[in-house]
Design an enzyme around this catalytic site. Structure first.
Site, mmCIF file in Angstrom:
data_model
loop_
_atom_site.group_PDB
_atom_site.id
_atom_site.type_symbol
_atom_site.label_atom_id
_atom_site.label_comp_id
_atom_site.label_asym_id
_atom_site.label_seq_id
_atom_site.Cartn_x
_atom_site.Cartn_y
_atom_site.Cartn_z
ATOM 1 N N LEU A 113 0.847 -1.187 0.000
ATOM 2 C CA LEU A 113 0.000 0.000 0.000
ATOM 3 C C LEU A 113 0.884 1.239 0.000
ATOM 4 O O LEU A 113 1.975 1.230 0.573
ATOM 5 C CB LEU A 113 -0.903 0.025 1.241
ATOM 6 C CG LEU A 113 -1.972 -1.067 1.347
ATOM 7 C CD1 LEU A 113 -2.755 -0.911 2.643
ATOM 8 C CD2 LEU A 113 -2.915 -1.035 0.149
ATOM 9 N N ASP A 114 0.390 2.321 -0.624
ATOM 10 C CA ASP A 114 1.117 3.589 -0.622
ATOM 11 C C ASP A 114 1.258 4.109 0.800
ATOM 12 O O ASP A 114 0.508 3.718 1.703
ATOM 13 C CB ASP A 114 0.379 4.637 -1.465
ATOM 14 C CG ASP A 114 0.212 4.210 -2.910
ATOM 15 O OD1 ASP A 114 0.994 3.358 -3.363
ATOM 16 O OD2 ASP A 114 -0.694 4.734 -3.574
ATOM 17 N N ALA A 115 2.186 5.046 0.994
ATOM 18 C CA ALA A 115 2.444 5.589 2.330
ATOM 19 C C ALA A 115 1.196 6.194 2.956
ATOM 20 O O ALA A 115 0.952 6.045 4.159
ATOM 21 C CB ALA A 115 3.553 6.636 2.268
#
Length: 243
Positions: A113-115
């Site tokens: 998942l993205d930050a």
């Protein structure tokens, strides 16, 4: 499985320590010395270290509720590493399972998942299992709760469901499912995971994602508080094994 990884799963060696043991001639495969860390070993092989037969521990399967602000990686950069945070906070330490810092090094995320994206993350040291989670061929559905800048339109829904063309790609995204929660919040279900895919999909229909949360992977629902983790049950692990 690579020989160095097998040694890590059979001991508490770090990857560097496993490679040193191999290169120094302490490891044998079926009675023969092998100095190649990338050698593929199989279940019917007999591996020894200093004359002792190695037995790989069972693979581990975890669910984590990822908070915002952490990258799904073992390497820190602009944002702190999710794994570094887990290690520091001792979130992944369990005396009953002999899980220590060296063990954490050998875990990986099945579907990053993205930050700034929150939600369900699956963590394992079983490469075949994680492949089944992330491969589009497995048709494993991932459900995202998406908050949008602008109200969703019927035209955008039609495009997203049938597939959109992402910048830099030559093929449409696979068909998706979309449920409207409110005019600016939807549930999007996809079976693939290209780079920043959800954000790029809504960008392709001239909208912008302002918040993104993954709440389901396959039949697994996120059922733990933010920042917490738990082991998957045997039944849950079995969801992602091919028949």
């Amino acid at each position: 499985m690579r020989l160095d990884k097998f040694i890590c799963k059979s001991t508490h060696f770090t990857r560097a320590e496993a490679r040193e043991a191999i290169s120094s001639g302490r490891v044998k495969i079926n009675g023969w010395y092998d100095c190649h860390e990338a050698t593929q070993v199989h279940e019917n092989n007999v591996m020894t270290l200093d004359g002792e037969i190695l037995q790989a521990r069972p693979s581990r399967y975890l669910m984590l509720h990822k908070p915002a602000g952490f990258v799904s990686s073992n390497v820190s950069g602009r944002y702190p590493s999710l794994f570094n945070n887990l290690t520091i906070d001792n979130l992944i330490s369990d005396d009953a399972n002999n899980l220590d810092l060296a063990d954490v090094e050998n875990l990986h995320i099945a579907g990053r998942l993205d930050a700034d994206t929150t939600g369900l993350v699956l963590i394992t040291d079983d490469g075949r299992w994680s492949f089944n989670v992330i491969s589009p061929k497995s048709e494993c559905e991932k459900v995202y709760r998406v908050s949008l800048r602008d109200p969703i339109t019927d035209d955008a829904i039609n495009q997203l469901v049938n597939g959109v063309l992402l910048r830099g790609r030559e093929e449409l995204t696979l068909p998706a499912k979309l449920t409207v929660v409110t005019e600016k919040e939807v549930l999007l279900t996809i079976t693939e995971g290209k780079y920043h895919q959800v954000k790029r999909m809504f960008g392709a229909v001239r909208n912008k994602v302002v918040a993104l949360h993954r709440e389901k992977v396959g039949p697994l629902n996120l059922d733990i508080p933010v920042g917490q983790w738990r082991y998957l049950t045997e039944e849950e692990v079995g969801y992602f094994y091919e028949e």
